[in-house]
Design an enzyme around this catalytic site. Structure first.
Site, mmCIF file in Angstrom:
data_model
loop_
_atom_site.group_PDB
_atom_site.id
_atom_site.type_symbol
_atom_site.label_atom_id
_atom_site.label_comp_id
_atom_site.label_asym_id
_atom_site.label_seq_id
_atom_site.Cartn_x
_atom_site.Cartn_y
_atom_site.Cartn_z
ATOM 1 C CG ASP A 29 -1.967 1.168 1.132
ATOM 2 O OD1 ASP A 29 -3.128 0.543 1.250
ATOM 3 O OD2 ASP A 29 -1.843 2.331 1.111
ATOM 4 C CB ILE A 30 1.062 4.308 -2.143
ATOM 5 C CG1 ILE A 30 1.955 4.994 -2.942
ATOM 6 C CG2 ILE A 30 -0.410 4.955 -1.958
ATOM 7 C CD1 ILE A 30 1.484 5.673 -4.237
ATOM 8 C CD GLN A 92 -14.612 -0.956 -2.701
ATOM 9 O OE1 GLN A 92 -15.812 -1.237 -2.350
ATOM 10 N NE2 GLN A 92 -14.054 -1.652 -3.451
ATOM 11 C CG HIS A 98 -8.364 -3.296 -2.328
ATOM 12 N ND1 HIS A 98 -9.416 -2.732 -3.123
ATOM 13 C CD2 HIS A 98 -8.090 -2.489 -1.367
ATOM 14 C CE1 HIS A 98 -9.660 -1.559 -2.479
ATOM 15 N NE2 HIS A 98 -8.973 -1.569 -1.169
HETATM 16 P P1 AMP Z 1 -9.682 0.963 0.265
HETATM 17 O O1 AMP Z 1 -10.007 2.227 1.194
HETATM 18 O O2 AMP Z 1 -10.043 -0.189 0.913
HETATM 19 O O3 AMP Z 1 -10.251 1.041 -1.223
HETATM 20 O O4 AMP Z 1 -8.201 1.066 0.244
HETATM 21 C C1 AMP Z 1 -7.445 1.672 -1.053
HETATM 22 C C2 AMP Z 1 -6.141 1.819 -0.675
HETATM 23 O O5 AMP Z 1 -5.259 1.734 -1.830
HETATM 24 C C3 AMP Z 1 -5.634 2.772 0.477
HETATM 25 O O6 AMP Z 1 -4.957 2.202 1.464
HETATM 26 C C4 AMP Z 1 -4.549 3.410 -0.600
HETATM 27 O O7 AMP Z 1 -3.492 3.879 0.118
HETATM 28 C C5 AMP Z 1 -4.157 2.493 -1.672
HETATM 29 N N1 AMP Z 1 -3.501 2.945 -2.965
HETATM 30 C C6 AMP Z 1 -4.342 4.200 -3.447
HETATM 31 N N2 AMP Z 1 -3.335 4.374 -4.590
HETATM 32 C C7 AMP Z 1 -2.501 3.401 -4.725
HETATM 33 C C8 AMP Z 1 -1.088 2.982 -5.194
HETATM 34 N N3 AMP Z 1 -0.701 3.735 -6.563
HETATM 35 N N4 AMP Z 1 -0.310 2.218 -5.142
HETATM 36 C C9 AMP Z 1 -0.494 1.387 -3.923
HETATM 37 N N5 AMP Z 1 -1.408 1.714 -3.201
HETATM 38 C C10 AMP Z 1 -2.487 2.469 -3.445
#
Ligand code: AMP
Ligand code: ZN
Length: 139
Positions: A29-30, A92, A98
């Site tokens: 996760d970023i 989400q 995911h």
């Molecule tokens: P959710 O709120 O469950 O949809 O989680 C989305 C997750 O994706 C968040 O924890 C973000 O930090 C992560 N995220 C968003 N963009 C990226 C990216 N480019 N690379 C890795 N993680 C990401």
């Protein structure tokens, strides 16, 4: 509109990949809750838990188990949370199914969301309603 996680799977957007097989992809996760916070997802696009086929779901969870064990060994964490946010009210943000694997350690300071006890017949009523839906088989 394009899907960010499909773009990551297709290699169009970079990521720190930790795992890939024919059906499942996982990367860091970023914006990690804890170092090692990893996202595990199907390569095939689906938006959430209710529209993934059970075969794919089983492959995701099998991979998640393996990845979690590797995270524990690699980082020395002693616990973990697996979280899957579904829908905007649940937080989400990315509409590609995911699972978050969040490594945990004693005294890491993270807290679970608060609970609120049921009152009266509320728990029995809710349990009945859910059971009925499951019995009808129209979930
Ligand atoms: P959710 O709120 O469950 O949809 O989680 C989305 C997750 O994706 C968040 O924890 C973000 O930090 C992560 N995220 C968003 N963009 C990226 C990216 N480019 N690379 C890795 N993680 C990401
Ligand atoms: Zn997607």
């Amino acid at each position: 509109m394009g899907c960010l996680f499909c773009e990551i799977i297709n290699g169009k957007i970079p990521c720190y990949k930790v795992y890939e097989d024919a059906d499942v992809f996982a990367f860091l996760d970023i914006n990690p809750t804890m170092p090692g916070h990893t996202l595990v997802l199907p390569k095939k696009h689906c938006s959430g838990l209710l529209d993934v086929d059970v075969e794919t779901l089983s492959k995701i969870m099998t991979a998640a188990q393996k990845i979690t064990a590797a995270i524990q060994k690699a980082l020395g964490s002693s616990g973990f949370n697996i979280i899957q946010n579904n829908g905007v009210p649940a937080g989400q943000v990315i509409e590609h199914l995911h699972f978050h694997i969040i490594p945990r350690n004693e005294s890491d300071g993270l807290k679970h969301w608060p609970g609120k006890p049921y009152s009266g017949d509320m728990a029995a009523d809710i349990a009945n309603k859910i059971q009925q839906k499951l019995e009808i088989g129209n979930w």
